[in-house]
Design a protein around this motif. Sequence first.
Motif, PDB file in Angstrom:
ATOM      1  N   GLN A  83      13.655   4.191   8.890  1.00  0.00           N
ATOM      2  CA  GLN A  83      12.579   3.221   8.987  1.00  0.00           C
ATOM      3  C   GLN A  83      11.329   3.838   9.591  1.00  0.00           C
ATOM      4  N   TYR A  87       7.692   9.399   3.760  1.00  0.00           N
ATOM      5  CA  TYR A  87       7.980  10.674   3.106  1.00  0.00           C
ATOM      6  C   TYR A  87       7.283  10.755   1.747  1.00  0.00           C
ATOM      7  N   ALA A  93       7.072  11.339  -7.983  1.00  0.00           N
ATOM      8  CA  ALA A  93       8.067  10.485  -8.637  1.00  0.00           C
ATOM      9  C   ALA A  93       7.725   9.046  -8.300  1.00  0.00           C
ATOM     10  N   LEU A  94       7.160   8.336  -9.266  1.00  0.00           N
ATOM     11  CA  LEU A  94       6.683   6.985  -9.015  1.00  0.00           C
ATOM     12  C   LEU A  94       7.284   6.017 -10.030  1.00  0.00           C
ATOM     13  N   ASP A  95       7.676   4.854  -9.549  1.00  0.00           N
ATOM     14  CA  ASP A  95       8.267   3.822 -10.406  1.00  0.00           C
ATOM     15  C   ASP A  95       7.292   3.461 -11.523  1.00  0.00           C
ATOM     16  N   PRO A  99       3.376  -2.273 -11.745  1.00  0.00           N
ATOM     17  CA  PRO A  99       2.000  -1.847 -11.527  1.00  0.00           C
ATOM     18  C   PRO A  99       1.802  -1.299 -10.112  1.00  0.00           C
ATOM     19  N   GLU A 102       2.086  -3.401  -6.898  1.00  0.00           N
ATOM     20  CA  GLU A 102       3.452  -3.839  -6.656  1.00  0.00           C
ATOM     21  C   GLU A 102       4.342  -2.664  -6.248  1.00  0.00           C
ATOM     22  N   LEU A 106       6.420  -3.070  -2.984  1.00  0.00           N
ATOM     23  CA  LEU A 106       7.884  -2.937  -3.064  1.00  0.00           C
ATOM     24  C   LEU A 106       8.369  -1.891  -2.064  1.00  0.00           C
ATOM     25  N   HIS A 107       7.657  -0.769  -1.982  1.00  0.00           N
ATOM     26  CA  HIS A 107       8.053   0.262  -1.016  1.00  0.00           C
ATOM     27  C   HIS A 107       8.075  -0.325   0.396  1.00  0.00           C
ATOM     28  N   ARG A 109       8.547  -3.316   1.308  1.00  0.00           N
ATOM     29  CA  ARG A 109       9.679  -4.233   1.470  1.00  0.00           C
ATOM     30  C   ARG A 109      11.006  -3.470   1.514  1.00  0.00           C
ATOM     31  N   TYR A 110      11.137  -2.387   0.738  1.00  0.00           N
ATOM     32  CA  TYR A 110      12.351  -1.567   0.848  1.00  0.00           C
ATOM     33  C   TYR A 110      12.519  -1.102   2.295  1.00  0.00           C
ATOM     34  N   PHE A 111      11.374  -0.872   2.946  1.00  0.00           N
ATOM     35  CA  PHE A 111      11.398  -0.366   4.321  1.00  0.00           C
ATOM     36  C   PHE A 111      11.246  -1.484   5.346  1.00  0.00           C
ATOM     37  N   GLY A 112      11.486  -2.724   4.910  1.00  0.00           N
ATOM     38  CA  GLY A 112      11.671  -3.801   5.877  1.00  0.00           C
ATOM     39  C   GLY A 112      10.485  -4.701   6.152  1.00  0.00           C
ATOM     40  N   ARG A 154       1.872   5.493  -0.631  1.00  0.00           N
ATOM     41  CA  ARG A 154       3.208   4.904  -0.556  1.00  0.00           C
ATOM     42  C   ARG A 154       3.924   5.361   0.722  1.00  0.00           C
TER      43      ARG A 154
ATOM     44  N   ALA B   9      15.317  -5.769   8.329  1.00  0.00           N
ATOM     45  CA  ALA B   9      14.638  -4.834   7.431  1.00  0.00           C
ATOM     46  C   ALA B   9      15.493  -4.572   6.199  1.00  0.00           C
ATOM     47  N   GLY B  13      14.773  -5.365   2.242  1.00  0.00           N
ATOM     48  CA  GLY B  13      14.820  -4.294   1.263  1.00  0.00           C
ATOM     49  C   GLY B  13      15.716  -4.653   0.091  1.00  0.00           C
ATOM     50  N   ASP B  94      13.620   9.968 -13.502  1.00  0.00           N
ATOM     51  CA  ASP B  94      12.212  10.055 -13.085  1.00  0.00           C
ATOM     52  C   ASP B  94      12.101  10.409 -11.602  1.00  0.00           C
ATOM     53  N   PHE B  96      12.337   8.326  -9.026  1.00  0.00           N
ATOM     54  CA  PHE B  96      11.857   7.303  -8.094  1.00  0.00           C
ATOM     55  C   PHE B  96      12.985   6.516  -7.431  1.00  0.00           C
TER      56      PHE B  96
END
Lengths: 247, 261
Positions: A83, A87, A93-95, A99, A102, A106-107, A109-112, A154, B9, B13, B94, B96
């Motif tokens: 957390q 990095y 390497a991007l989703d 868009p 987002e 999203l990143h 939110r993945y990290f809380g 990001r 968190a 996620g 990819d 990601f």
Amino acid sequence: MIDGTPPALLCEGVRKSFAGGVDALAGLDLSVPEGSFFGLLGPNGAGKTTLIRSVVGLTRPGAGSISVFGAAAWGDSAGAARQSIGYAPQDVALDRFVPVRELLSLHGRYFGMSRRDAAGRADEMLRAFDLSGKATAYAHQLSGGMRRRLLLARALLHRPRLVILDEPTAGVDLELRHDLWDYIRALHADGTTILLTTHYLEEAEALCERVAFIRSGRIVAEGAPPDLRAQFGATRLEDVYLQLVGR
Amino acid sequence: MTTAEIRRARRRGTAALAEREVLRVLRLWNQTIAPSVVSAALFIVVFGVALGASIRLIDGVPYERFIVPGLVLMGVATSAFGNTATSIFQARNDGFIEDPASSPMTATQLLLGYLSGGVVRSLLIGALTLAAARVFVSYPVEHPAVLAAALAGTSVAFSALGIVVGLYSTGWDQQNVVGNLVIQPLVFLGGVFYSIDALGQPWRALTHADPIFYMVVAARHGMLGASEIDPRLSVGVTLGLAVAMLGWAWVTFVRGVGIRT
Ligand SMILES: Nc1ncnc2c1ncn2[C@@H]1O[C@H](COP(=O)(O)OP(=O)(O)O)[C@@H](O)[C@H]1O
Ligand SMILES: [Mg+2]
């Protein structure tokens, strides 16, 4: 840990061997003080990326210990360690299914982060990295330079205390390189700890307060650039580098 | 950070990853949803309505009605597998996937996030196929709970299998091999288009070794109320397979296969 606060990153005796017998990390020790701007320098294949991936949880070390602000990077406290890290990988390497705005939120939110906090922060980062005009575009529609900036945006999105950048300026033109340097300097001025790898000596000399030289999976020298130059009787960091890791 | 903060968190996620997977399905609906529903509808029209008149009743049920539950189940199984296998392999290929994989989320949570896309897509396809079938044939739903268990179990089992294949595969061709040479034959030989009462040995014994047979029979029992085998066995095998596949996918994530070197 002189004053009792743990370093931003502490690696002790870290080893990693890959199938085929490559010892990418051969008992590596490293301590990155909180608040520092730290450069990890070494030739291709020295083990920089392997070390960084071991810190962020993508490469499992064979032995040794890694902790981030005192939390072990592998095991029960891995969540807390991860957390606190932002990095940016060496390869972009991007989703590509979401868009840009987002992708950033999203990143977060993945990290809380909460949905609302992440969305606000995504807009802030888009402005900071001059990407607001691309908020609804997809990453694969951006230029190479924009993708590099997005990768950095990001990494910073969830306000990490330790930012790890793996060759952030590799293959980047001079103008963008200086832009990226400015972003990273501003971030450091705000108190964020920065660890970056590079094989550009002038980049390390321009940015880093402390550098470590890595060769064959081990740290072979470490210190502030002026101290290292004095210690090796060199006028440029490049000469130190050539003595230590050159052939 | 306190343990409670880390837990929150991680929950956030997981919700974000699940949302990303579901949105991917909905945004690409013309690739992810429409083809399965259209092809199931075509099967019903061609095999059921057009040719069905020349096929005798199966177990006392008109042919066009007999094939509906199997077709619904076929759409659920193949779309669940295809969704997770494709989405995960794409993200690995990819690179990601490293974003969520380097986040605080646990293996269990990554599993739940990726599973969501497969489950939502396949159950949506199941529901739409049932609705589309209604246009051409009438059918009862004798045991709604049994039908729901059969479709949900199939959806989870094949979403989890897709995750395993998506994590292990090193090229697109491998998932096609599993999809076309393993799942597709098992679906067709699982009795979607015929009753095993019509088969002689050794086909009957072989069909009993086909896991999808139990899923098809469970779905058929839920809709038509008739079953070639004890429904407790068919529903039990279906749910057991879901649990087993989930376990396999979980172990694959824990070991970091395809993600962590
Ligand atoms: N996934 C891998 N499999 C096998 N060998 C690897 C893998 N990743 C890195 N290596 C090897 O480990 C060594 C260190 O690589 P790396 O950490 O990428 O170096 P650097 O980032 O300093 O250029 C190299 O010899 C490289 O070939
Ligand atoms: Mg590298």
